[in-house]
Design an enzyme around this catalytic site. Structure first.
Site, PDB file in Angstrom:
ATOM      1  N   SER A 127     -26.773  24.323  10.910  1.00 28.80           N
ATOM      2  CA  SER A 127     -25.883  24.101  12.036  1.00 28.80           C
ATOM      3  C   SER A 127     -26.593  24.366  13.368  1.00 28.80           C
ATOM      4  O   SER A 127     -27.669  23.830  13.627  1.00 28.80           O
ATOM      5  CB  SER A 127     -24.634  24.970  11.876  1.00 28.80           C
ATOM      6  OG  SER A 127     -23.639  24.610  12.815  1.00 28.80           O
ATOM      7  N   ASP A 172     -19.241  16.270   8.140  1.00 31.00           N
ATOM      8  CA  ASP A 172     -19.033  17.425   7.261  1.00 31.00           C
ATOM      9  C   ASP A 172     -17.796  18.227   7.646  1.00 31.00           C
ATOM     10  O   ASP A 172     -17.619  19.360   7.216  1.00 31.00           O
ATOM     11  CB  ASP A 172     -20.269  18.328   7.256  1.00 31.00           C
ATOM     12  CG  ASP A 172     -20.603  18.910   8.633  1.00 31.00           C
ATOM     13  OD1 ASP A 172     -19.732  18.949   9.507  1.00 31.00           O
ATOM     14  OD2 ASP A 172     -21.760  19.337   8.836  1.00 31.00           O
ATOM     15  N   HIS A 175     -19.054  21.633   6.100  1.00 31.45           N
ATOM     16  CA  HIS A 175     -20.097  22.184   6.952  1.00 31.45           C
ATOM     17  C   HIS A 175     -20.751  23.440   6.381  1.00 31.45           C
ATOM     18  O   HIS A 175     -21.979  23.562   6.373  1.00 31.45           O
ATOM     19  CB  HIS A 175     -19.501  22.488   8.333  1.00 31.45           C
ATOM     20  CG  HIS A 175     -20.521  22.853   9.362  1.00 31.45           C
ATOM     21  ND1 HIS A 175     -21.510  21.992   9.770  1.00 31.45           N
ATOM     22  CD2 HIS A 175     -20.707  23.997  10.073  1.00 31.45           C
ATOM     23  CE1 HIS A 175     -22.261  22.574  10.685  1.00 31.45           C
ATOM     24  NE2 HIS A 175     -21.804  23.782  10.890  1.00 31.45           N
TER      25      HIS A 175
END
Length: 532
Positions: A181, A388, A413
């Site tokens: 991320s 996601d 995610h």
């Protein structure tokens, strides 16, 4: 995957492991790995400047909201680019236990019930140690104060020191860096600002679910409404969405996740508002207004113009912060100018198959918005794209770098960090499997050859089907068995109120060994009726 089906598959996999049970080992030939988390992905301690006492403030359950407000609420200092805790006696530090892995493993290690909600890299760390990595020798973590800018000098200096320490400890071996991320933006900032150090120490960079061009829908709703890090019943014992909102308005990291303005989006991210308008005769009607990312800044400014918090008896205005926006725009310029050193290999993994907010809408034809200051108290609706659930595929793929490979994996995610398909890919890229047909310790290898997962809904019924195939590769020869071994397992469950039911079954076939290979097939299916 449906819960009951997952239980059945785990039972089959446990049976298969009896055939060739691996033993944990340490592989001294592996290159070191450094893992870097995303936003909210590091344990944070509050250090009292007077007493020297450290106390965990993120993540915690007991008095979570109170301590969060007291120690983590902050304001941005435009002179330094740093966001500072409102408590002048508090500084935020990241624990370095287990060579940095403690801070990114389970974010609240004390939790028993609901622990899965705050596990971060836990599964990946366990998986990598099973490949032969050793904590503190070839496996390390880098946690950081995620409130700060991704280019904050203090963070950049800490990362440079970490890379140097790992390089020295490994005897001069270059480092594989895995980011998740926002950690991908942090590393890209470092690569842009310190390309010489990056090239000296880094061998490969694997970015997972990185918002290279921003996470437009996620950030728009976060700036206006906040976010919940923990969903479900655990959220009632956690930091409130409002408390999180007040924190994030003063966090440069959030502004740096806004949609990149110079990127040509295939699906333009927008902010939409159904506004209440009145004609000359006093009659009201609803009109849909649409704003680009640049135009949306004026909406943020108006919507948060009256926002304030009360801290230690003092009311502190907390509007949309234009100084942070200016800082974040400079960060995006640094990110867009980053170049991959020629000797470093870059790999990109992104999540797919999840509805991911791209355009955010407030109000409706029947309930238009009369005052923009209402927006922080309204629920948003979304126009979704593939991604996601947080980062759109379009953003994650647009890394702007010369990638060795870009691979999409179905998953959300954070859930992608537990995905077996991801583990297989990462293991291959790290060359942790060496010769895939030989394991020097166990003298065999389980080589996945197929993974297919399908879902469909029909008349209140959800059907999930799974097909997996492996090959056991071994020196052992068992020429006496010429017939396949076929087995099956099934399970069913009915809810207490009998409003829903789930049935799962799996069939597996173990084929005879031939030329040192033994093929295994698994076919599984679950059917869920009723319920959610």
């Amino acid at each position: 995957m449906a819960v009951l089906l997952e239980d059945v598959v785990k039972a089959v996999e446990a049976w298969l492991k009896i055939l060739k049970k691996p033993e944990p080992y340490i592989d001294p030939n592996l290159d070191p790995v450094l893992i870097v988390p995303g936003i909210a992905g590091s344990i944070l301690h509050a250090l009292n400047g007077e007493t020297g006492k450290e106390e965990r403030v993120w993540v915690r359950i007991w008095e979570a909201d109170h301590e969060f407000r007291a120690k983590l609420w902050c304001q941005f200092d435009s002179a330094t680019g740093k966001t500072m805790s409102l408590d002048p006696n508090t500084s935020i530090v990241v624990p370095e236990d287990r060579d940095g892995l403690y801070a990114i493993d389970c974010l609240d290690p004390d939790m028993i019930v609901g622990r899965d909600s705050v596990c971060y890299f836990h599964d990946m760390i366990n998986e990598m140690t099973s490949w032969g990595y050793q904590e503190g020798k070839t496996l390390f973590g880098f946690g950081y104060d995620f409130r700060q800018s991704n280019r904050l000098k203090e963070t950049m200096d800490r990362l440079a020191a970490k890379l140097d320490a790992i390089y020295t400890a490994s005897g001069g071996k270059k480092i594989n860096v895995i980011t998740h991320s926002m950690g991908g933006l942090l590393l890209k900032c470092f690569m842009s600002l310190h390309s010489d150090i990056f090239e000296k120490y880094v061998k490969n960079w694997i970015a997972i679910a990185a918002p290279f061009q921003g996470a437009p829908g996620y950030v728009t709703s976060t700036l206006l409404n906040g976010m919940s890090f923990v969903e479900g019943w655990e959220a009632y014992f956690f930091v409130s969405k409002w408390s999180m909102h007040q924190l994030l308005i003063e966090c440069p990291s959030i502004y740096e996740l806004m949609a990149c303005l110079d990127y040509e989006w295939e699906h333009d991210p927008m902010l939409q508002i159904w506004k209440e308008i009145q004609d000359g005769e006093g009659n009201s009607a609803a009109m849909l207004e649409t704003f680009t990312p640049v135009e949306a800044v004026s909406i943020f400014t108006q919507a948060l113009s009256n926002n304030e918090l009360s801290y230690d008896g003092v009311d502190i205005p907390l509007p949309f912060n234009k100084a942070i926006l200016h800082w974040a725009n400079k960060t995006r310029e640094i990110l867009s100018s980053a170049k991959l050193p020629p000797k470093v290999k870059f790999y990109n993994v992104y999540g797919t198959g999840q509805d991911t907010p791209q355009t955010v809408s407030y109000g409706s034809v029947d309930s238009p918005v009369s005052d923009l200051c209402e927006l922080p108290f309204l629920d948003a609706t979304y126009v979704n794209v593939d991604g996601d659930g947080t980062v759109p595929v379009e953003s994650a793929k647009a890394d702007g770098l010369d990638a060795e490979a870009r691979v999409g994996i179905p998953g959300d995610h954070r859930g992608i960090l537990k995905d077996k398909h991801l583990f297989r890919i990462v293991k291959h890229w790290l060359k942790a499997d060496h010769d895939p047909f030989y394991n020097p310790v166990n003298d065999y290898v389980i080589l996945p050859t197929l993974f297919e997962l399908k879902k469909h809904h029909e008349k209140g019924v959800e059907v999930t089907s799974l097909k997996e195939e492996w090959e056991f590769v071994s020196k052992d020869q068992d020429e006496n068995n010429h017939q396949p071994v076929v087995g099956s397992i099934s399970a069913s469950r009915v809810a207490d109120d009998r409003s829903s039911s789930e049935e799962a079954r799996a069939t597996f076939i173990v084929h005879p060994q031939s030329n040192g290979k033994q093929h295994v097939e698994l076919n599984a299916m679950s059917v869920t009726a009723g319920g959610a």
